[in-house]
Each structure stands twice: as structure tokens, then as C-alpha cells.
Design a protein around this motif. Structure first.
Motif, PDB file in Angstrom:
ATOM      1  N   LYS A  47     -11.617   6.708 -17.951  1.00 60.32           N
ATOM      2  CA  LYS A  47     -10.231   6.331 -18.244  1.00 60.32           C
ATOM      3  C   LYS A  47      -9.239   7.105 -17.383  1.00 60.32           C
ATOM      4  O   LYS A  47      -8.174   6.608 -17.062  1.00 60.32           O
ATOM      5  CB  LYS A  47      -9.917   6.536 -19.726  1.00 60.32           C
ATOM      6  N   ASN A  48      -9.550   8.331 -17.006  1.00 65.48           N
ATOM      7  CA  ASN A  48      -8.673   9.157 -16.178  1.00 65.48           C
ATOM      8  C   ASN A  48      -9.312   9.348 -14.813  1.00 65.48           C
ATOM      9  O   ASN A  48      -9.693  10.449 -14.445  1.00 65.48           O
ATOM     10  CB  ASN A  48      -8.441  10.520 -16.837  1.00 65.48           C
ATOM     11  N   LYS A  49      -9.415   8.275 -14.066  1.00 67.63           N
ATOM     12  CA  LYS A  49     -10.148   8.354 -12.812  1.00 67.63           C
ATOM     13  C   LYS A  49      -9.291   8.786 -11.634  1.00 67.63           C
ATOM     14  O   LYS A  49      -9.645   8.575 -10.494  1.00 67.63           O
ATOM     15  CB  LYS A  49     -10.846   7.036 -12.514  1.00 67.63           C
ATOM     16  N   GLY A  50      -8.163   9.388 -11.875  1.00 65.05           N
ATOM     17  CA  GLY A  50      -7.393  10.003 -10.810  1.00 65.05           C
ATOM     18  C   GLY A  50      -6.470   9.058 -10.079  1.00 65.05           C
ATOM     19  O   GLY A  50      -6.228   9.231  -8.891  1.00 65.05           O
ATOM     20  N   SER A  51      -5.929   8.077 -10.758  1.00 64.00           N
ATOM     21  CA  SER A  51      -4.964   7.207 -10.093  1.00 64.00           C
ATOM     22  C   SER A  51      -3.639   7.957  -9.973  1.00 64.00           C
ATOM     23  O   SER A  51      -3.239   8.694 -10.868  1.00 64.00           O
ATOM     24  CB  SER A  51      -4.774   5.913 -10.871  1.00 64.00           C
ATOM     25  N   TYR A  52      -2.989   7.794  -8.863  1.00 70.13           N
ATOM     26  CA  TYR A  52      -1.718   8.466  -8.647  1.00 70.13           C
ATOM     27  C   TYR A  52      -0.770   7.503  -7.941  1.00 70.13           C
ATOM     28  O   TYR A  52      -1.183   6.520  -7.352  1.00 70.13           O
ATOM     29  CB  TYR A  52      -1.893   9.749  -7.839  1.00 70.13           C
ATOM     30  N   VAL A  53       0.515   7.795  -8.001  1.00 69.67           N
ATOM     31  CA  VAL A  53       1.539   6.910  -7.470  1.00 69.67           C
ATOM     32  C   VAL A  53       2.002   7.452  -6.127  1.00 69.67           C
ATOM     33  O   VAL A  53       2.366   8.623  -6.013  1.00 69.67           O
ATOM     34  CB  VAL A  53       2.741   6.818  -8.437  1.00 69.67           C
ATOM     35  N   THR A  54       1.990   6.594  -5.116  1.00 71.23           N
ATOM     36  CA  THR A  54       2.560   6.966  -3.824  1.00 71.23           C
ATOM     37  C   THR A  54       3.818   6.147  -3.619  1.00 71.23           C
ATOM     38  O   THR A  54       3.973   5.072  -4.190  1.00 71.23           O
ATOM     39  CB  THR A  54       1.586   6.681  -2.671  1.00 71.23           C
ATOM     40  N   TYR A  55       4.697   6.647  -2.812  1.00 71.05           N
ATOM     41  CA  TYR A  55       5.941   5.948  -2.561  1.00 71.05           C
ATOM     42  C   TYR A  55       5.917   5.204  -1.229  1.00 71.05           C
ATOM     43  O   TYR A  55       6.940   4.875  -0.675  1.00 71.05           O
ATOM     44  CB  TYR A  55       7.109   6.932  -2.606  1.00 71.05           C
ATOM     45  N   GLU A  56       4.731   4.954  -0.728  1.00 72.41           N
ATOM     46  CA  GLU A  56       4.585   4.195   0.505  1.00 72.41           C
ATOM     47  C   GLU A  56       4.643   2.712   0.181  1.00 72.41           C
ATOM     48  O   GLU A  56       4.209   2.285  -0.883  1.00 72.41           O
ATOM     49  CB  GLU A  56       3.262   4.532   1.168  1.00 72.41           C
ATOM     50  N   PRO A  57       5.174   1.898   1.109  1.00 72.22           N
ATOM     51  CA  PRO A  57       5.212   0.459   0.845  1.00 72.22           C
ATOM     52  C   PRO A  57       3.806  -0.138   0.883  1.00 72.22           C
ATOM     53  O   PRO A  57       2.913   0.396   1.556  1.00 72.22           O
ATOM     54  CB  PRO A  57       6.056  -0.089   1.997  1.00 72.22           C
ATOM     55  N   ALA A  58       3.617  -1.197   0.146  1.00 73.77           N
ATOM     56  CA  ALA A  58       2.320  -1.862   0.118  1.00 73.77           C
ATOM     57  C   ALA A  58       2.066  -2.531   1.461  1.00 73.77           C
ATOM     58  O   ALA A  58       2.977  -2.762   2.257  1.00 73.77           O
ATOM     59  CB  ALA A  58       2.290  -2.882  -1.009  1.00 73.77           C
ATOM     60  N   GLU A  59       0.814  -2.894   1.708  1.00 79.14           N
ATOM     61  CA  GLU A  59       0.439  -3.491   2.980  1.00 79.14           C
ATOM     62  C   GLU A  59       1.131  -4.828   3.220  1.00 79.14           C
ATOM     63  O   GLU A  59       1.473  -5.165   4.326  1.00 79.14           O
ATOM     64  CB  GLU A  59      -1.088  -3.686   3.020  1.00 79.14           C
ATOM     65  N   GLY A  60       1.339  -5.615   2.196  1.00 74.81           N
ATOM     66  CA  GLY A  60       1.872  -6.961   2.357  1.00 74.81           C
ATOM     67  C   GLY A  60       3.369  -7.069   2.225  1.00 74.81           C
ATOM     68  O   GLY A  60       3.899  -8.146   2.015  1.00 74.81           O
ATOM     69  N   GLU A  61       4.108  -5.991   2.304  1.00 72.23           N
ATOM     70  CA  GLU A  61       5.559  -6.019   2.152  1.00 72.23           C
ATOM     71  C   GLU A  61       6.240  -5.750   3.495  1.00 72.23           C
ATOM     72  O   GLU A  61       6.553  -4.611   3.830  1.00 72.23           O
ATOM     73  CB  GLU A  61       6.005  -4.964   1.137  1.00 72.23           C
ATOM     74  N   PRO A  62       6.509  -6.781   4.285  1.00 75.65           N
ATOM     75  CA  PRO A  62       7.144  -6.548   5.589  1.00 75.65           C
ATOM     76  C   PRO A  62       8.597  -6.131   5.471  1.00 75.65           C
ATOM     77  O   PRO A  62       9.128  -5.461   6.342  1.00 75.65           O
ATOM     78  CB  PRO A  62       7.017  -7.897   6.295  1.00 75.65           C
ATOM     79  N   GLY A  63       9.286  -6.534   4.391  1.00 74.01           N
ATOM     80  CA  GLY A  63      10.683  -6.156   4.203  1.00 74.01           C
ATOM     81  C   GLY A  63      10.854  -4.658   4.089  1.00 74.01           C
ATOM     82  O   GLY A  63      11.817  -4.074   4.582  1.00 74.01           O
ATOM     83  N   ALA A  64       9.941  -3.995   3.424  1.00 79.22           N
ATOM     84  CA  ALA A  64      10.025  -2.550   3.256  1.00 79.22           C
ATOM     85  C   ALA A  64       9.804  -1.840   4.582  1.00 79.22           C
ATOM     86  O   ALA A  64      10.458  -0.837   4.884  1.00 79.22           O
ATOM     87  CB  ALA A  64       8.997  -2.086   2.234  1.00 79.22           C
TER      88      ALA A  64
END
Length: 83
Positions: A47-64
Motif C-alpha cells: 500500500k505504501n510503495k513509495g509514490s511521490y509527486v513531482t512537479y514536472e509536466p507529463a509526457e503528453g502535455e505540449p502546452g506545459a
């Protein structure tokens, strides 16, 4: 004359049978306790497999990506260096 297979075996006394049963129960309880602890640790780690949040844009977001490039271009125009 008796063969070794057919020889009479000694019967255990009631005290010896009770101590053998007690040892078997203790071993079983220890095994079940260890098994349950391993299962709990597995579920906790799953359940706590180490997911974390990055502030990088996703691969499919060209607008960002375009927004980041335009921000960096604005920053280059107004840069000043003092030596």
C-alpha cells in the motif's frame, strides 16, 4: 523370533504425551505468528510503495513544455550581470 518391524513399541507416559503436545502447540503458534507478521508487512509495503509527486509536466502535455520555454525566453531578455 520377531522381525524388527513387528517388535512392540514402548508406549509414552501421559506426561510425555502432554509435553509433546505442548511443544507442538508452541511451535504452531510461533509459526502462525511469524506468518501473520510477514503478511502484514507485505500489505503495508504494497500500500505504501513509495509514490511521490513531482512537479514536472507529463509526457503528453505540449502546452506545459511551451509555457516553460516561453518563461525561460522572457527571463533571458531581462538578465543583468554585475561584476
Amino acid at each position: 523370533m520377531a522381525t524388527p518391524v513387528l517388535q512392540a513399541t514402548e508406549a509414552l507416559s501421559p506426561e510425555a504425551e502432554a509435553s509433546t503436545a505442548l511443544i507442538a502447540v508452541v511451535i504452531t503458534v510461533v509459526f502462525l505468528t511469524l506468518l501473520s507478521v510477514v503478511i502484514l508487512i507485505f500489505f503495508y509495503l504494497y500500500k505504501n510503495k513509495g509514490s511521490y509527486v513531482t512537479y514536472e509536466p507529463a509526457e503528453g502535455e505540449p502546452g506545459a513544455i511551451l509555457q516553460m520555454e516561453s518563461n525561460s525566453a522572457k527571463g533571458r531578455e531581462k538578465e543583468e550581470y554585475f561584476i
